[in-house]
Design an enzyme around this catalytic site. Sequence first.
Site, PDB file in Angstrom:
ATOM      1  N   ASP A  15       0.818  -1.215   0.000  1.00  0.00           N
ATOM      2  CA  ASP A  15       0.000   0.000   0.000  1.00  0.00           C
ATOM      3  C   ASP A  15       0.853   1.267   0.000  1.00  0.00           C
ATOM      4  O   ASP A  15       0.645   2.172   0.816  1.00  0.00           O
ATOM      5  CB  ASP A  15      -0.938   0.022   1.214  1.00  0.00           C
ATOM      6  CG  ASP A  15      -1.754  -1.239   1.357  1.00  0.00           C
ATOM      7  OD1 ASP A  15      -2.123  -1.814   0.326  1.00  0.00           O
ATOM      8  OD2 ASP A  15      -2.012  -1.657   2.510  1.00  0.00           O
ATOM      9  N   GLU A 188     -11.508   0.865  -3.256  1.00  0.00           N
ATOM     10  CA  GLU A 188     -10.699   1.289  -2.109  1.00  0.00           C
ATOM     11  C   GLU A 188      -9.618   2.267  -2.557  1.00  0.00           C
ATOM     12  O   GLU A 188      -9.465   2.561  -3.745  1.00  0.00           O
ATOM     13  CB  GLU A 188     -10.041   0.068  -1.448  1.00  0.00           C
ATOM     14  CG  GLU A 188     -11.014  -0.976  -0.939  1.00  0.00           C
ATOM     15  CD  GLU A 188     -10.334  -2.272  -0.547  1.00  0.00           C
ATOM     16  OE1 GLU A 188     -10.978  -3.079   0.162  1.00  0.00           O
ATOM     17  OE2 GLU A 188      -9.167  -2.500  -0.943  1.00  0.00           O
TER      18      GLU A 188
END
Length: 521
Positions: A15, A188
Amino acid sequence: MNTFKNPIISGFYPDPSICRVEEDYYLVTSTFEYFPGVPIFHSRDLVNWKQIGHVLDRPSQLELSGTEPSAGIWAPTIRYHEGTFYMITTFVVARRGKRRNFYVTAKDPAGPWSDPVWLEGAPGIDPSLFFDDDGKVYYTGNRVPPTGQTHHKHEEIWLQELDLDAGKLVGDRLSIWDGALKNAHAQEAPHLYKKNGYYYLIIAEGGTGYTHAVTVARSKSVTGPYESSKRNPILTHRHLGKQSKIVNVGHADIIETQNGDWWLVCLASRPYGGHYRNLGRETFLAPMTWEDDWPVMCPDTGKIEFEMESPDLPEHKWPSLPTFDSFESKELDLRWNFLRTPDEASYSLTDRPGFLRLNLRPESTVEYNTPSFVGRRQQHLDFTATTVLEFSPAKQNETAGLLLIQNHDYQFRFEVALNEREQVIQLVRREGGNEKVVASSPFKGNVIYLKVEADGQDYYFYYGEKPDQWSVLVEKEDGRILSTDKAGGFTGVYLGPFATSAGTTSDNYADFDWFHYQGTE
């Protein structure tokens, strides 16, 4: 042509989020249940990165006691605005439970960072901040649509203004995008950018596994409506099949260099020994450009590659990190982490200077607690890890040695223990919560050298009374149990010294003189 090699940050560093301050670049990644949280890296060429600290490095910022595996800190975003760095993220109390979003600030990216500003009324995960040129600040995140989900993992992206002075969301909460494709799932990681009069919303879709993807929409107004690109997904490897050497590409953040070029960082994995990803999700770098006012990622090839043309930036290498840790410092190297927020009584670098001392405590590595364990990431497909341990177990449940862990139910413990009254060195394999002593051998001394080697998915375990005089305990033990593809979750393998008294009190301890980790691929 100068080239660089992916991943730019190897091992469990997922991420990624990036920002630039003049000629300096800063990057953060997720850490889930590990402490300290959110490592921060510095680069001047986008290729060579040096860790300069952790954003969440004290209990007042991050209390992880009881946090289950793969909960904790998810998907940080780093931004810089008018002399201040901002890191915003989600604290997941439980993977199927409450999510709490917060941000911290710093003037120096190496720290110290502030205590959290918790945001009320901020549902969902993966928050990001956008500083508009009119002075307003916007929060973006995901949530279940107010009208309900039409299919599994159906999410939408929402936006709301943030008052930084008050530390509160203000104004209306707006739904701005329901994804790029019909029946898309797990929308997301929203990031907003502004270029040439357009607001661009880049998100992750398709889950963080094999079907991961990057999609984009744009609008002339920050509040929308947003138009989905007809080229979506603009980056994915799912069409390449599970035999691809780079898989689950997604979760991108983009950056413009001081020269006007554009690049992206994203997560991806390197499967080996089949579709197994022991190293977890890693940080990759790739070029991008703009065409017809839309981003084009990995132009010409359309995919992330292990070797790509370098950015047009002066190369800036950092001194090589030492592979040997003698534990001479009063603080642990930044590469070491703990499972959850540690108790100061669990370890010491000063009780016996030059040694890492782990105190035996009731907490073990098979529960949602904070064991006496100091670990670092496995960052290579092939590696050797070696240490020397001084330890004498006094009770049946006292053990110490090297731990290789994916989570509480999937791990190897290479440990000194008591079998009845006999001291032994043994390898315990824990798979799906079931334990098996793979091999055991008597060992009488209180000083033992331990070595673990990995050749792909084959793990080898050696021990000895002296360095370089090794006895084989186990050869070619299958390491696939350390992959998330067997164990589940979102993390990668950690390895390092551990000690426990497994449910009982003890005043015993284990001393580790040094630790050596050397990767070869």
